[in-house]
Design an enzyme around this catalytic site. Structure first.
Site, mmCIF file in Angstrom:
data_model
loop_
_atom_site.group_PDB
_atom_site.id
_atom_site.type_symbol
_atom_site.label_atom_id
_atom_site.label_comp_id
_atom_site.label_asym_id
_atom_site.label_seq_id
_atom_site.Cartn_x
_atom_site.Cartn_y
_atom_site.Cartn_z
ATOM 1 N N ARG A 63 0.826 -1.218 0.000
ATOM 2 C CA ARG A 63 0.000 0.000 0.000
ATOM 3 C C ARG A 63 0.853 1.258 0.000
ATOM 4 N NH1 ARG A 63 -2.938 -3.543 3.143
ATOM 5 N NH2 ARG A 63 -1.978 -2.756 5.048
ATOM 6 N N GLU A 100 2.905 -9.224 15.050
ATOM 7 C CA GLU A 100 2.183 -9.668 16.240
ATOM 8 C C GLU A 100 2.551 -11.110 16.588
ATOM 9 O OE1 GLU A 100 -1.684 -8.269 15.793
ATOM 10 O OE2 GLU A 100 -2.181 -8.480 17.913
HETATM 11 P P1 AMP Z 1 3.465 -1.357 12.278
HETATM 12 O O1 AMP Z 1 4.760 -2.034 11.877
HETATM 13 O O2 AMP Z 1 2.847 -1.960 13.504
HETATM 14 O O3 AMP Z 1 3.634 0.148 12.399
HETATM 15 O O4 AMP Z 1 2.429 -1.630 11.125
HETATM 16 C C1 AMP Z 1 2.462 -0.854 9.970
HETATM 17 C C2 AMP Z 1 2.227 -1.666 8.729
HETATM 18 O O5 AMP Z 1 1.162 -2.586 8.879
HETATM 19 C C3 AMP Z 1 1.862 -0.745 7.588
HETATM 20 O O6 AMP Z 1 2.543 -1.183 6.421
HETATM 21 C C4 AMP Z 1 0.355 -0.885 7.469
HETATM 22 O O7 AMP Z 1 -0.021 -1.026 6.109
HETATM 23 C C5 AMP Z 1 -0.015 -2.130 8.235
HETATM 24 N N1 AMP Z 1 -1.002 -1.883 9.291
HETATM 25 C C6 AMP Z 1 -0.807 -2.057 10.625
HETATM 26 N N2 AMP Z 1 -1.904 -1.813 11.312
HETATM 27 C C7 AMP Z 1 -2.851 -1.453 10.422
HETATM 28 C C8 AMP Z 1 -4.237 -1.063 10.533
HETATM 29 N N3 AMP Z 1 -4.864 -0.991 11.703
HETATM 30 N N4 AMP Z 1 -4.884 -0.748 9.395
HETATM 31 C C9 AMP Z 1 -4.257 -0.805 8.194
HETATM 32 N N5 AMP Z 1 -2.971 -1.176 8.028
HETATM 33 C C10 AMP Z 1 -2.271 -1.502 9.129
#
Ligand code: AMP
Length: 175
Positions: A63, A100
């Site tokens: 995305r 996770e």
């Molecule tokens: P993080 O590494 O936890 O910051 O997760 C970010 C990545 O996971 C990004 O590439 C987002 O596209 C995806 N992502 C994580 N949480 C969400 C969410 N609640 N909604 C959409 N995309 C998410």
């Protein structure tokens, strides 16, 4: 020009329990499908970095590309893809990060960034910041300078901003 009045928030769709129970997924496809809002969001994301001498925009699969590609064109910069393990055909740098459940690896081509490049890193959503921190690690391995970090949506409660200490983070929408 990006309009101050564009209601980006109404174009982010909240999907509960996707892709698994307990996750509120922030779906950006309504915004991408709205020609005026999409264009305004790219201009608004570009605005803080105009005149910052950005040579390359790097974005995270998949995305991130939907924002990173038009942003690169808007800023007159090149585009550098960061991909999941095993997708890039040439020699790569790698960085591991926590999901996770378990670990994941992202890669960048070793010759994509040069030491003198100023790089803008972009993704769609900042949650815990683990993905962005790994992408920053890749750019640092390349020896290039991170001139800025941008996201369309920052999920404030998840602490991603704190995970990116020392970075100039711009988010268009904070939820
Ligand atoms: P993080 O590494 O936890 O910051 O997760 C970010 C990545 O996971 C990004 O590439 C987002 O596209 C995806 N992502 C994580 N949480 C969400 C969410 N609640 N909604 C959409 N995309 C998410």
């Amino acid at each position: 020009m990006a309009t101050e009045s564009t209601d980006y928030r109404s174009l982010i769709r909240d999907i509960p329990d996707f892709p698994q129970a307990g996750i509120m997924f922030r779906d950006i496809t309504p915004l991408l499908g709205d020609a005026e809002a999409y264009r305004a969001s790219i201009q608004a994301l570009a605005e803080p970095f105009r005149g910052a001498g950005i040579d390359q925009v790097a974005a995270i699969e998949a995305r991130g590309y939907m924002l990173g590609c038009p942003l690169a064109v808007e800023l007159g910069a090149g585009f550098v893809p960061i991909r999941k393990l095993g997708k890039l055909p040439f020699e790569t740098f790698q960085a591991e990060y926590s999901l996770e459940y378990g670990e994941a690896v992202i890669e960048i081509h070793r010759d994509a960034l040069l030491a003198h490049h100023r790089v803008l890193l972009i993704d769609d959503v900042l949650a815990t910041g683990g993905t962005m921190a790994a992408a920053i690690n890749l750019i640092e391995q390349s020896g290039a300078t991170i001139a800025g970090v941008a996201v369309l949506v920052e999920l404030g409660a998840l602490g991603g901003r704190e995970a990116l200490v020392g970075q100039d983070l711009f988010s268009l929408i904070t939820l």
